[in-house]
Motif scaffolding. Structure first.
Motif, PDB file in Angstrom:
ATOM      1  N   LEU A   1       0.867  -1.174   0.000  1.00  0.00           N
ATOM      2  CA  LEU A   1       0.000   0.000   0.000  1.00  0.00           C
ATOM      3  C   LEU A   1       0.904   1.224   0.000  1.00  0.00           C
ATOM      4  N   GLN A   2       0.977   1.867  -1.148  1.00  0.00           N
ATOM      5  CA  GLN A   2       1.738   3.100  -1.264  1.00  0.00           C
ATOM      6  C   GLN A   2       0.837   4.254  -0.851  1.00  0.00           C
ATOM      7  N   MET A   3       1.268   4.999   0.141  1.00  0.00           N
ATOM      8  CA  MET A   3       0.456   6.087   0.682  1.00  0.00           C
ATOM      9  C   MET A   3       1.183   7.404   0.452  1.00  0.00           C
ATOM     10  N   ASN A   4       0.596   8.266  -0.340  1.00  0.00           N
ATOM     11  CA  ASN A   4       1.164   9.579  -0.636  1.00  0.00           C
ATOM     12  C   ASN A   4       0.260  10.673  -0.082  1.00  0.00           C
ATOM     13  N   SER A   5       0.810  11.846   0.050  1.00  0.00           N
ATOM     14  CA  SER A   5       0.038  13.003   0.520  1.00  0.00           C
ATOM     15  C   SER A   5      -0.713  12.684   1.804  1.00  0.00           C
ATOM     16  N   LEU A   6      -0.012  12.107   2.742  1.00  0.00           N
ATOM     17  CA  LEU A   6      -0.660  11.715   3.995  1.00  0.00           C
ATOM     18  C   LEU A   6      -1.193  12.932   4.737  1.00  0.00           C
ATOM     19  N   LYS A   7      -2.366  12.746   5.324  1.00  0.00           N
ATOM     20  CA  LYS A   7      -3.068  13.821   6.011  1.00  0.00           C
ATOM     21  C   LYS A   7      -3.141  13.547   7.504  1.00  0.00           C
ATOM     22  N   PRO A   8      -3.363  14.575   8.303  1.00  0.00           N
ATOM     23  CA  PRO A   8      -3.494  14.375   9.756  1.00  0.00           C
ATOM     24  C   PRO A   8      -4.616  13.409  10.134  1.00  0.00           C
ATOM     25  N   GLU A   9      -5.604  13.223   9.266  1.00  0.00           N
ATOM     26  CA  GLU A   9      -6.701  12.297   9.583  1.00  0.00           C
ATOM     27  C   GLU A   9      -6.415  10.859   9.165  1.00  0.00           C
ATOM     28  N   ASP A  10      -5.235  10.602   8.586  1.00  0.00           N
ATOM     29  CA  ASP A  10      -4.905   9.246   8.153  1.00  0.00           C
ATOM     30  C   ASP A  10      -4.349   8.324   9.238  1.00  0.00           C
ATOM     31  N   PRO A  11      -3.809   8.816  10.327  1.00  0.00           N
ATOM     32  CA  PRO A  11      -3.189   7.913  11.310  1.00  0.00           C
ATOM     33  C   PRO A  11      -4.130   6.821  11.802  1.00  0.00           C
ATOM     34  N   ALA A  12      -3.585   5.620  11.904  1.00  0.00           N
ATOM     35  CA  ALA A  12      -4.365   4.471  12.339  1.00  0.00           C
ATOM     36  C   ALA A  12      -3.441   3.268  12.381  1.00  0.00           C
ATOM     37  N   VAL A  13      -3.965   2.183  12.882  1.00  0.00           N
ATOM     38  CA  VAL A  13      -3.319   0.893  12.701  1.00  0.00           C
ATOM     39  C   VAL A  13      -3.844   0.330  11.381  1.00  0.00           C
ATOM     40  N   PHE A  14      -2.945  -0.004  10.492  1.00  0.00           N
ATOM     41  CA  PHE A  14      -3.305  -0.532   9.186  1.00  0.00           C
ATOM     42  C   PHE A  14      -3.142  -2.045   9.192  1.00  0.00           C
TER      43      PHE A  14
END
Length: 123
Positions: free
Chosen positions: A81-94
């Motif tokens: 899972l390539q994650m770009n442009s991460l936002k403050p609302e993205d944090p979590a356990v994946f």
């Protein structure tokens, strides 16, 4: 049985990128649709992305469409899972998960789950 182990989580600044990996062992990896889900503190687990057995079709949650990319390498028994442009609302356990279906967005349709990897985004 399929065993799944996630890696690649960590701390990143908002706007940055991370690539998560999920290594699979056990039964034939290429026969499973794969998905990524996430769960933030105090929230329910939510769908992030999914990919078919062959990798020829994908599905994304609206919240990550255009920023995240799911892919797989069946020769390496790994999904990414390539994650770009991460936002403050993205944090979590994946979490990564495997389904015997071609592809699925509902978590209840997945048969096997990893233990998760933490993603933290600093603003």
């Amino acid at each position: 049985q399929v065993q799944l182990v996630e890696s690649g989580g960590g701390l990143v600044q908002a706007g940055g990128s991370l690539r998560l990996s999920c290594a699979a062992s056990g039964r034939t990896f290429s026969r499973y649709g794969m998905g990524w889900f996430r769960q933030a503190p105090g929230k329910e687990r939510e769908f992030v992305a999914a990919i078919t057995w062959s990798g020829d079709s994908t599905s994304y949650a609206d919240s990550v469409e255009g920023r995240f990319t799911i892919s797989r390498d069946n020769a390496k028994n790994t999904v990414y899972l390539q994650m770009n442009s991460l936002k403050p609302e993205d944090p979590a356990v994946f979490y990564c998960a495997a389904t015997s279906l071609l592809i699925a967005v509902r978590g209840t349709l997945y048969d096997y789950w990893g233990r998760g990897t933490q993603v933290t985004v600093s603003s």
